[in-house]
Scaffold this active site. Structure first.
Site, PDB file in Angstrom:
ATOM      1  N   LYS A   1       0.654  -1.084  -0.090  1.00 25.26           N
ATOM      2  CA  LYS A   1       0.068   0.060  -0.029  1.00 25.26           C
ATOM      3  C   LYS A   1       0.825   1.206   0.145  1.00 25.26           C
ATOM      4  O   LYS A   1       0.396   2.238  -0.562  1.00 25.26           O
ATOM      5  CB  LYS A   1      -0.746  -0.013   1.137  1.00 25.26           C
ATOM      6  CG  LYS A   1      -2.134  -0.743   1.065  1.00 25.26           C
ATOM      7  CD  LYS A   1      -3.071  -0.567   2.248  1.00 25.26           C
ATOM      8  CE  LYS A   1      -4.430  -1.461   1.813  1.00 25.26           C
ATOM      9  NZ  LYS A   1      -5.382  -1.212   2.932  1.00 25.26           N
TER      10      LYS A   1
ATOM     11  N   ASP B   1     -10.476   3.511   1.643  1.00 31.57           N
ATOM     12  CA  ASP B   1     -10.638   3.122   2.903  1.00 31.57           C
ATOM     13  C   ASP B   1     -11.347   3.981   3.818  1.00 31.57           C
ATOM     14  O   ASP B   1     -12.501   3.871   4.532  1.00 31.57           O
ATOM     15  CB  ASP B   1      -9.413   2.645   3.614  1.00 31.57           C
ATOM     16  CG  ASP B   1      -8.979   1.226   3.077  1.00 31.57           C
ATOM     17  OD1 ASP B   1      -9.697   0.509   2.482  1.00 31.57           O
ATOM     18  OD2 ASP B   1      -7.780   0.877   3.192  1.00 31.57           O
TER      19      ASP B   1
ATOM     20  N   ASN C   1      -1.500   3.038  20.414  1.00 28.03           N
ATOM     21  CA  ASN C   1      -0.763   1.961  19.608  1.00 28.03           C
ATOM     22  C   ASN C   1      -0.013   1.190  20.595  1.00 28.03           C
ATOM     23  O   ASN C   1       0.787   1.733  21.510  1.00 28.03           O
ATOM     24  CB  ASN C   1      -0.245   2.588  18.553  1.00 28.03           C
ATOM     25  CG  ASN C   1      -0.057   1.412  17.298  1.00 28.03           C
ATOM     26  OD1 ASN C   1      -0.754   0.678  17.226  1.00 28.03           O
ATOM     27  ND2 ASN C   1       1.247   1.626  16.908  1.00 28.03           N
TER      28      ASN C   1
HETATM   29  N1  LIG Z   1     -12.970  -3.314   6.426  1.00 29.62           N
HETATM   30  C1  LIG Z   1     -12.118  -2.815   5.804  1.00 29.62           C
HETATM   31  O1  LIG Z   1     -12.381  -2.579   4.425  1.00 29.62           O
HETATM   32  C2  LIG Z   1     -10.550  -2.984   5.718  1.00 29.62           C
HETATM   33  C3  LIG Z   1      -9.925  -2.008   5.144  1.00 29.62           C
HETATM   34  C4  LIG Z   1      -8.480  -2.030   5.645  1.00 29.62           C
HETATM   35  C5  LIG Z   1      -7.831  -2.828   6.694  1.00 29.62           C
HETATM   36  N2  LIG Z   1      -8.705  -3.556   7.312  1.00 29.62           N
HETATM   37  C6  LIG Z   1      -8.312  -4.441   8.580  1.00 29.62           C
HETATM   38  O2  LIG Z   1      -7.799  -3.530   9.381  1.00 29.62           O
HETATM   39  C7  LIG Z   1      -6.915  -4.285   9.987  1.00 29.62           C
HETATM   40  C8  LIG Z   1      -5.488  -3.226  10.243  1.00 29.62           C
HETATM   41  O3  LIG Z   1      -4.916  -3.306   8.848  1.00 29.62           O
HETATM   42  P1  LIG Z   1      -3.945  -2.152   8.429  1.00 29.62           P
HETATM   43  O4  LIG Z   1      -3.705  -2.162   7.097  1.00 29.62           O
HETATM   44  O5  LIG Z   1      -3.900  -0.917   9.089  1.00 29.62           O
HETATM   45  O6  LIG Z   1      -2.414  -2.833   9.064  1.00 29.62           O
HETATM   46  P2  LIG Z   1      -1.379  -2.194   9.507  1.00 29.62           P
HETATM   47  O7  LIG Z   1      -0.791  -1.092   8.564  1.00 29.62           O
HETATM   48  O8  LIG Z   1      -0.171  -3.449   9.499  1.00 29.62           O
HETATM   49  O9  LIG Z   1      -1.396  -2.069  11.048  1.00 29.62           O
HETATM   50  C9  LIG Z   1      -1.963  -2.570  11.922  1.00 29.62           C
HETATM   51  C10 LIG Z   1      -2.052  -2.212  13.214  1.00 29.62           C
HETATM   52  O10 LIG Z   1      -2.553  -2.879  14.317  1.00 29.62           O
HETATM   53  C11 LIG Z   1      -1.501  -2.979  15.410  1.00 29.62           C
HETATM   54  N3  LIG Z   1      -1.798  -4.262  15.883  1.00 29.62           N
HETATM   55  C12 LIG Z   1      -1.423  -5.270  15.026  1.00 29.62           C
HETATM   56  N4  LIG Z   1      -1.473  -6.465  15.931  1.00 29.62           N
HETATM   57  C13 LIG Z   1      -1.669  -5.948  17.360  1.00 29.62           C
HETATM   58  C14 LIG Z   1      -1.982  -6.760  18.606  1.00 29.62           C
HETATM   59  N5  LIG Z   1      -1.722  -8.007  18.706  1.00 29.62           N
HETATM   60  N6  LIG Z   1      -2.180  -5.995  19.444  1.00 29.62           N
HETATM   61  C15 LIG Z   1      -2.238  -4.507  19.493  1.00 29.62           C
HETATM   62  N7  LIG Z   1      -2.081  -3.681  18.278  1.00 29.62           N
HETATM   63  C16 LIG Z   1      -1.763  -4.742  17.062  1.00 29.62           C
HETATM   64  C17 LIG Z   1      -0.310  -2.504  14.784  1.00 29.62           C
HETATM   65  O11 LIG Z   1       0.447  -2.104  15.849  1.00 29.62           O
HETATM   66  P3  LIG Z   1       1.894  -1.862  15.830  1.00 29.62           P
HETATM   67  O12 LIG Z   1       2.149  -0.504  15.180  1.00 29.62           O
HETATM   68  O13 LIG Z   1       2.612  -2.095  17.364  1.00 29.62           O
HETATM   69  O14 LIG Z   1       2.460  -3.114  14.961  1.00 29.62           O
HETATM   70  C18 LIG Z   1      -0.701  -1.408  13.705  1.00 29.62           C
HETATM   71  O15 LIG Z   1      -0.975  -0.188  14.369  1.00 29.62           O
HETATM   72  C19 LIG Z   1      -6.482  -5.752   9.276  1.00 29.62           C
HETATM   73  O16 LIG Z   1      -7.297  -6.400  10.186  1.00 29.62           O
HETATM   74  C20 LIG Z   1      -7.217  -5.364   7.927  1.00 29.62           C
HETATM   75  O17 LIG Z   1      -7.669  -6.585   7.518  1.00 29.62           O
HETATM   76  C21 LIG Z   1     -10.168  -3.513   7.047  1.00 29.62           C
END
Ligand SMILES: NC(=O)c1ccc[n+]([C@@H]2O[C@H](COP(=O)([O-])OP(=O)(O)OC[C@H]3O[C@@H](n4cnc5c(N)ncnc54)[C@H](OP(=O)(O)O)[C@@H]3O)[C@@H](O)[C@H]2O)c1
Length: 282
Positions: free
Chosen positions: A66, A102, A149
């Site tokens: 992304k 998004d 976070n």
């Molecule tokens: N509904 C939709 O259309 C949609 C669209 C986009 C994304 N999503 C979903 O949104 C979620 C995040 O996606 P993203 O693209 O933002 O991912 P990302 O850029 O990798 O960010 C993930 C975030 O979650 C935190 N995190 C991960 N595991 C964790 C845990 N076990 N405990 C606490 N915090 C945790 C990370 O913290 P750190 O910084 O500490 O690693 C980071 O802030 C995913 O499940 C994705 O499928 C949904």
């Protein structure tokens, strides 16, 4: 036949091909959507060869590209540029334009679910791509946003960038049981923008049940399962809940509109996604 792609690596089973191909078929459009796992190191070649082809309408971009795809595009929409992530690419006569659908999708999901946003005090869990897109839009409506976070560095960057987005104050704190409890105590809206609770870890939740109240709304960006443990706990507490499925379908609908210039059949897209997630008929 115009092609649309989903590019990422590895590509888990995705609902996007089903959602978009159903929509194309329903409207009789000569388009096809295909998922293409692209190995690291092959992104540049794929973008140059396939995305720039006159037969390609565009693509969705998912992890881990992304951000890295941005430097391979010709034009960035302001929103994508400020959020710092592209999830949709449009091939406009050979020129590749990057968008982020998004955040707008999240806002639409919240609005259509009747969540009051004006003046709301919001807590966002996570500081990754989804959190940035959500905060980008919510900061124009809310009175204050606190980003919690696990890794403080990412939350700091989000809060700093958000200070240039012209919205409400965006603060940050390290995500701990103590900060979670303190900041949720007077929150009107909780947004989970972490993958906690996502399939297959469906018994996990980022927030203990006792911190959820009936006078708050809870939005989970996780869409598989559609009712996460967090949302089920929130429902039990009497809170208004919003599923990530709405955001998922709306971000796809916005991409569909950008590729085809045609109004997307949102209801049919929602129906096929819910059915695939085992919630047919809801
Ligand atoms: N509904 C939709 O259309 C949609 C669209 C986009 C994304 N999503 C979903 O949104 C979620 C995040 O996606 P993203 O693209 O933002 O991912 P990302 O850029 O990798 O960010 C993930 C975030 O979650 C935190 N995190 C991960 N595991 C964790 C845990 N076990 N405990 C606490 N915090 C945790 C990370 O913290 P750190 O910084 O500490 O690693 C980071 O802030 C995913 O499940 C994705 O499928 C949904």
């Amino acid at each position: 036949m115009k092609m649309c792609y989903l590019i990422g690596y590895p590509l888990e089973h995705s609902l996007s091909p089903l959602m978009h191909n159903t929509a194309f078929r329903l409207l009789g459009l000569e388009y096809r959507y295909e998922a293409r796992p692209i190995r690291p190191g092959e992104l540049e070649e794929f973008v140059g060869r396939e995305l720039r082809s006159p037969d390609t309408a565009g693509a969705n971009v998912t992890m881990p590209y992304k951000e890295t795809v941005m430097e391979l595009l010709d034009v960035l929409d302001v929103e994508a540029s400020e959020i710092g992530a592209v999830n949709t690419v449009v091939n406009r006569d050979g020129s590749l334009v990057g968008y982020n659908t998004d955040g707008r999708a999240a806002l639409r999901a919240l609005r259509e679910s009747g969540v009051p946003l004006s003046g709301a005090r919001v807590v966002v869990l996570g500081a990754g791509g989804a959190a940035r897109a959500v905060v980008y839009h919510l900061c124009r409506e809310a009175s204050e946003i606190t980003v919690l976070n696990r890794t403080p560095r990412r939350a700091v960057r989000l809060a700093e960038d958000a200070s240039g987005w012209g919205g409400c104050p965006v603060r940050w704190a390290h995500l701990t049981p103590e900060t979670l409890s303190r900041h949720l105590a007077d929150a009107d809206l909780l947004v989970n923008a972490t993958p906690v609770g996502m399939y297959p870890n469906v018994s996990e939740t980022p927030v203990p049940r006792e911190l959820l109240r009936e006078d708050m709304a809870v939005f989970d960006v996780v869409y598989n399962p559609p009712r996460t443990r967090l949302l089920r706990d929130a429902e039990e507490a009497g809170a208004k809940t919003v599923s990530g499925v709405l955001m998922f379908v709306y971000q796809g609908a916005e991409a569909f509109r950008l590729w085809t210039g045609v109004e997307p059949p949102v209801e049919a897209m929602m129906e096929v996604v819910l059915e695939a997630l085992g919630c047919g008929g809801t």
